[in-house]
Write a protein that holds these residues in place. Structure first.
Motif, mmCIF file in Angstrom:
data_model
loop_
_atom_site.group_PDB
_atom_site.id
_atom_site.type_symbol
_atom_site.label_atom_id
_atom_site.label_comp_id
_atom_site.label_asym_id
_atom_site.label_seq_id
_atom_site.Cartn_x
_atom_site.Cartn_y
_atom_site.Cartn_z
ATOM 1 N N ASN A 1 7.354 10.662 -5.360
ATOM 2 C CA ASN A 1 6.172 10.829 -4.516
ATOM 3 C C ASN A 1 5.179 11.806 -5.153
ATOM 4 O OD1 ASN A 1 4.945 10.058 -1.957
ATOM 5 N ND2 ASN A 1 5.100 12.224 -1.443
ATOM 6 N N GLU A 2 5.687 12.825 -5.831
ATOM 7 C CA GLU A 2 4.814 13.769 -6.552
ATOM 8 C C GLU A 2 4.062 13.045 -7.667
ATOM 9 O OE1 GLU A 2 7.352 16.919 -7.874
ATOM 10 O OE2 GLU A 2 7.878 17.513 -5.827
ATOM 11 N N TYR A 3 4.762 12.144 -8.367
ATOM 12 C CA TYR A 3 4.088 11.325 -9.381
ATOM 13 C C TYR A 3 2.952 10.517 -8.750
ATOM 14 C CZ TYR A 3 7.829 11.916 -12.911
ATOM 15 O OH TYR A 3 8.708 12.409 -13.840
ATOM 16 N N ASN A 4 3.223 9.986 -7.558
ATOM 17 C CA ASN A 4 2.222 9.155 -6.896
ATOM 18 C C ASN A 4 0.988 9.969 -6.522
ATOM 19 O OD1 ASN A 4 1.535 6.496 -5.853
ATOM 20 N ND2 ASN A 4 1.650 7.422 -3.834
ATOM 21 N N GLU A 5 1.184 11.220 -6.089
ATOM 22 C CA GLU A 5 0.042 12.095 -5.779
ATOM 23 C C GLU A 5 -0.772 12.368 -7.036
ATOM 24 O OE1 GLU A 5 -0.964 12.989 -2.689
ATOM 25 O OE2 GLU A 5 0.639 11.615 -2.091
ATOM 26 N N GLN A 6 -0.101 12.628 -8.159
ATOM 27 C CA GLN A 6 -0.802 12.839 -9.437
ATOM 28 C C GLN A 6 -1.574 11.579 -9.825
ATOM 29 O OE1 GLN A 6 2.026 14.034 -12.481
ATOM 30 N NE2 GLN A 6 3.100 15.353 -11.032
ATOM 31 N N PHE B 1 0.789 -1.233 0.000
ATOM 32 C CA PHE B 1 0.000 0.000 0.000
ATOM 33 C C PHE B 1 0.825 1.290 0.000
ATOM 34 C CE2 PHE B 1 -2.971 -3.157 1.804
ATOM 35 C CZ PHE B 1 -3.975 -3.031 0.862
ATOM 36 N N LYS B 2 2.111 1.216 0.353
ATOM 37 C CA LYS B 2 2.892 2.453 0.454
ATOM 38 C C LYS B 2 4.154 2.462 -0.409
ATOM 39 C CE LYS B 2 1.037 3.902 4.860
ATOM 40 N NZ LYS B 2 1.288 4.439 6.208
ATOM 41 N N ILE B 3 4.995 1.445 -0.250
ATOM 42 C CA ILE B 3 6.269 1.441 -0.981
ATOM 43 C C ILE B 3 6.052 1.112 -2.454
ATOM 44 C CG2 ILE B 3 8.529 0.321 -1.152
ATOM 45 C CD1 ILE B 3 8.396 -0.087 1.923
ATOM 46 N N GLY B 4 5.321 0.020 -2.721
ATOM 47 C CA GLY B 4 5.088 -0.419 -4.102
ATOM 48 C C GLY B 4 4.461 0.648 -4.989
ATOM 49 N N PRO B 5 3.357 1.296 -4.559
ATOM 50 C CA PRO B 5 2.734 2.317 -5.418
ATOM 51 C C PRO B 5 3.665 3.457 -5.801
ATOM 52 C CG PRO B 5 1.224 1.673 -3.673
ATOM 53 C CD PRO B 5 2.547 1.011 -3.371
ATOM 54 N N ARG B 6 4.616 3.793 -4.930
ATOM 55 C CA ARG B 6 5.550 4.871 -5.258
ATOM 56 C C ARG B 6 6.568 4.420 -6.300
ATOM 57 N NH1 ARG B 6 3.218 5.927 -0.555
ATOM 58 N NH2 ARG B 6 2.938 8.137 0.022
ATOM 59 N N ILE B 7 7.036 3.177 -6.194
ATOM 60 C CA ILE B 7 7.953 2.662 -7.221
ATOM 61 C C ILE B 7 7.224 2.574 -8.564
ATOM 62 C CG2 ILE B 7 9.357 0.678 -7.929
ATOM 63 C CD1 ILE B 7 9.828 0.109 -4.940
ATOM 64 N N ASP C 1 23.866 7.709 -2.879
ATOM 65 C CA ASP C 1 23.934 8.879 -2.002
ATOM 66 C C ASP C 1 22.548 9.162 -1.412
ATOM 67 O OD1 ASP C 1 23.522 12.153 -2.024
ATOM 68 O OD2 ASP C 1 25.462 11.506 -1.192
ATOM 69 N N ILE C 2 22.430 9.203 -0.087
ATOM 70 C CA ILE C 2 21.122 9.321 0.558
ATOM 71 C C ILE C 2 20.447 10.658 0.239
ATOM 72 C CG2 ILE C 2 22.095 10.131 2.745
ATOM 73 C CD1 ILE C 2 18.884 7.995 2.228
ATOM 74 N N ASN C 3 21.202 11.730 0.142
ATOM 75 C CA ASN C 3 20.585 13.029 -0.152
ATOM 76 C C ASN C 3 20.009 13.065 -1.568
ATOM 77 O OD1 ASN C 3 21.117 14.230 2.381
ATOM 78 N ND2 ASN C 3 23.249 14.560 1.769
ATOM 79 N N GLU C 4 20.764 12.501 -2.499
ATOM 80 C CA GLU C 4 20.270 12.425 -3.876
ATOM 81 C C GLU C 4 19.069 11.477 -3.954
ATOM 82 O OE1 GLU C 4 20.082 13.317 -7.946
ATOM 83 O OE2 GLU C 4 20.996 14.334 -6.233
ATOM 84 N N ALA C 5 19.132 10.397 -3.187
ATOM 85 C CA ALA C 5 18.013 9.440 -3.153
ATOM 86 C C ALA C 5 16.758 10.102 -2.607
ATOM 87 C CB ALA C 5 18.381 8.220 -2.312
ATOM 88 N N LEU C 6 16.880 10.900 -1.565
ATOM 89 C CA LEU C 6 15.717 11.596 -0.998
ATOM 90 C C LEU C 6 15.121 12.575 -1.995
ATOM 91 C CD1 LEU C 6 16.974 12.180 2.647
ATOM 92 C CD2 LEU C 6 14.910 10.908 2.006
ATOM 93 N N ARG C 7 15.989 13.250 -2.748
ATOM 94 C CA ARG C 7 15.487 14.176 -3.778
ATOM 95 C C ARG C 7 14.685 13.405 -4.832
ATOM 96 N NH1 ARG C 7 16.271 15.682 -8.698
ATOM 97 N NH2 ARG C 7 17.994 14.215 -9.064
ATOM 98 N N LYS C 8 15.215 12.271 -5.276
ATOM 99 C CA LYS C 8 14.520 11.456 -6.284
ATOM 100 C C LYS C 8 13.229 10.860 -5.729
ATOM 101 C CE LYS C 8 18.650 10.285 -8.950
ATOM 102 N NZ LYS C 8 19.732 9.321 -9.198
ATOM 103 N N ALA C 9 13.278 10.456 -4.459
ATOM 104 C CA ALA C 9 12.084 9.875 -3.831
ATOM 105 C C ALA C 9 10.965 10.913 -3.718
ATOM 106 C CB ALA C 9 12.436 9.318 -2.455
ATOM 107 N N LYS C 10 11.314 12.145 -3.410
ATOM 108 C CA LYS C 10 10.303 13.213 -3.329
ATOM 109 C C LYS C 10 9.662 13.440 -4.694
ATOM 110 C CE LYS C 10 12.380 15.634 0.567
ATOM 111 N NZ LYS C 10 13.323 16.692 0.975
ATOM 112 N N HIS C 11 10.485 13.389 -5.738
ATOM 113 C CA HIS C 11 9.975 13.576 -7.102
ATOM 114 C C HIS C 11 9.006 12.452 -7.466
ATOM 115 C CE1 HIS C 11 9.870 15.177 -11.087
ATOM 116 N NE2 HIS C 11 10.405 14.101 -11.638
#
Length: 574
Positions: free
Chosen positions: A321-326, A283-289, A309-319
């Protein structure tokens, strides 16, 4: 929604076996009855179930063509040929690509990965992808979670001097592609004893065999098991046998030391510091991937999954996550549209299946809409959208009905199709949809059983509130990881009452937060009933009712459990 409850009491033999196991395992007979129902009747089988061992993984060389696959990969690396890891754009494909790429990259640098664009290239191997491989000097493609039916495409690749190793888990056709090796446990001629691996699981077996052949310690593979757990949960394959071993140890990695990319998704999901379960993945991880492949391009998900790199990963994950909201917004509106169509088409109510199409629906979301309609109407569902003169669609099924066979029965109308029992994809001419609908519905009508189109809730055991102890819950947790073929046990308690403090909650007042007592003890039990506020008035009337539920951790109160109530039923006598 109210379900038909189905409870089959244990037989005398099952009670005897459960009693014997209870003494040997120091476990409640209530839970050993659940073991027996799962076919686990001996102490050794129970210990294997509760503590799956990586040492019990099947020898990967038992899979047909594995020798040829490893030999060709070794040759490519020995000759310093360029290798391309190619996969489907869903969770299973993306995690498979990430796993194989990350593992091989430790030993070999002339390697790249590729995910086709859902909108530009479609499912599976595309000419565009093959031309990219040829242009960049690729000599070997390892394809994951697709390729088993790509006869023409792989023949074209061969003409370009590109070899293929196929790692798939979908049902093959009679004609096989001209690949160097075809790893697919669903091949009729494959002696591999476990047939239910996901695409990532097949990729893992290839890496296991490669490691074994090259004297690489198995321990080097363990950090990648989090990808296996994510793909097993998201692809809804049975969580038994080899899948259970991979999921069990993969969840350990996911909770203790996940890969950087998955750690970023966990943070974005708000799951940090919590015990992540298979349900959290679904319900959470899969839909974002999945979201980047649904909205734009799945390669972005693999970019995240292989990030160091965790900081770069967080930036990509936020992006992402925006797809997931759309995606959620589009999914909501498309599901509403589809529901209105079903409501308008009176004839649909008398059909055993649903086939809907709209040329404006977004291709990347139709699979979710098909799943939602299946959950609402309990009928096999096909949802299609337009792509030029063609229609592309996704199909989802109800428990026990093979939708792949239903689609295959219409294969003369189809340009392409693939999948497995509960999920499939298809392409046909837009003009052929009415004929397909008629033929598909006729097949379903002739093969589906009446109980498969009704909302059933299988009750594992009838218990009283006094039975719900911390020990019971801790023992129950040992049954995890849960999923198909090992579902979370559903319990029932009869004749419960509102303690007087239950209330409706939620943004739209759609849920009920419950405090309940039963007639056999003074124990007050907390529960949550999602989406069941229609029952609130009856509950507050202080009349008794029956509940069916699973037992969960109370995330707000440490060391307490709460009931997740699946259904509420007024007492028949009342």
């Amino acid at each position: 929604m109210h379900f038909k409850w189905k409870y089959v009491p244990p037989t005398s033999d099952e009670l005897r076996l459960a009693g014997e196991l209870s003494e040997k395992l120091n476990m409640s007979p209530l839970l050993t009855q659940l073991l027996v129902k799962r076919g686990i009747t001996t102490e050794s089988a129970a210990k294997q179930f509760f503590k799956p061992q990586l040492a019990d993984l099947i020898n990967p060389f038992r899979m047909k063509d594995m020798d040829a696959a490893v030999d060709r990969l070794n040759d490519a690396m020995g000759r310093k040929e360029r290798v391309l890891v190619y996969g489907d754009y869903d969770v299973d494909g993306c995690t498979a690509v990430a796993l194989v790429y990350k593992f091989l990259q430790q030993f070999y640098s002339n390697i790249d990965y590729y995910i086709p664009d859902r909108y530009d290239e479609g499912y599976g191997i595309s000419r565009k992808g093959l031309d990219y491989a040829h242009r960049t000097g690729v000599k070997l493609v390892i394809i994951l979670d697709c390729g088993i039916k790509a006869v023409k495409e792989i023949a074209y690749a061969k003409s370009l001097g590109i070899d293929f190793i196929i790692c798939d888990h979908h049902v093959p056709d009679e004609e096989m592609p001209p690949a160097v090796a075809i790893l697919d446990p669903k091949r009729d001629d494959d002696p591999y004893p476990f047939k239910q691996l996901c695409g990532c699981g097949v990729g893992f077996k290839l890496m296991q065999a490669f490691a074994k052949n090259n004297g690489i310690p198995f321990s080097r593979l363990i950090p990648l098991l989090d990808f296996c757990a994510v793909s097993i949960a998201a692809d809804m394959v049975p969580v038994v046998d080899e899948n259970r071993i991979l999921a069990f140890h993969g969840l350990k990695i996911l909770n203790q030391n996940p890969s950087v990319g998955l750690k970023a998704i966990i943070d974005i999901c708000g799951l940090s510091g919590r015990d992540i379960s298979m349900s959290d993945i679904v319900f959470k991880i899969g839909p974002r991937i999945n979201a980047s492949g649904r909205m734009e391009n799945g390669k972005e998900s693999v970019d995240l999954l292989v990030e160091k790199d965790i900081n770069e990963a967080l930036r990509k994950a936020k992006h992402i996550n925006e797809y997931n909201e759309q995606r959620k917004d589009i999914d909501k509106h498309m599901t509403e549209d589809a529901n209105q169509i079903v409501s308008r088409l009176e004839s649909q109510k008398h059909q055993s299946s649903i086939v809907l199409y709209d040329e404006h629906w977004k291709k990347g979301v139709i699979g979710i809409v098909a799943s939602r309609l299946t959950e609402i109407y309990f009928r096999p569902t096909v949802v299609l959208t337009r792509d030029g003169d063609l229609a592309t669609g996704s199909a989802r099924s109800v428990m026990g009905f093979d939708i792949y066979s239903a689609i295959k029965s219409c294969r003369d109308l189809l340009i392409n199709f693939g999948g497995h029992t509960y999920a499939a994809g298809l392409t046909l001419r837009w003009a052929d949809i009415p004929t397909f609908r008629k033929r598909f519905q006729k097949y379903v009508e002739e093969h589906i059983q009446p109980e498969q189109t009704e909302a059933y809730l299988r009750i594992d055991a009838i218990i009283d509130f006094k039975d719900i102890t911390k020990k019971l819950y801790n023992d129950l947790k040992r049954f995890s990881p849960f999923g198909p073929s090992n579902p979370k046990p559903v319990f029932c308690t009869l004749g419960v009452y509102d303690y007087g403090t239950s209330k409706v909650v939620g943004r739209s007042q759609e849920h009920i937060k419950l405090e309940l007592v039963d007639s056999k003890s003074g124990v007050v039990v907390n529960g949550i009933a999602f989406g069941q506020s229609a029952s609130a008035r009856y509950i507050k009337s202080r009349r008794s009712f029956d509940i069916a539920y699973t037992i969960e951790d109370n995330v707000f109160k440490r060391n307490q459990v709460q009931l997740q109530i699946e259904d509420i039923r007024p007492r028949k006598s009342e």
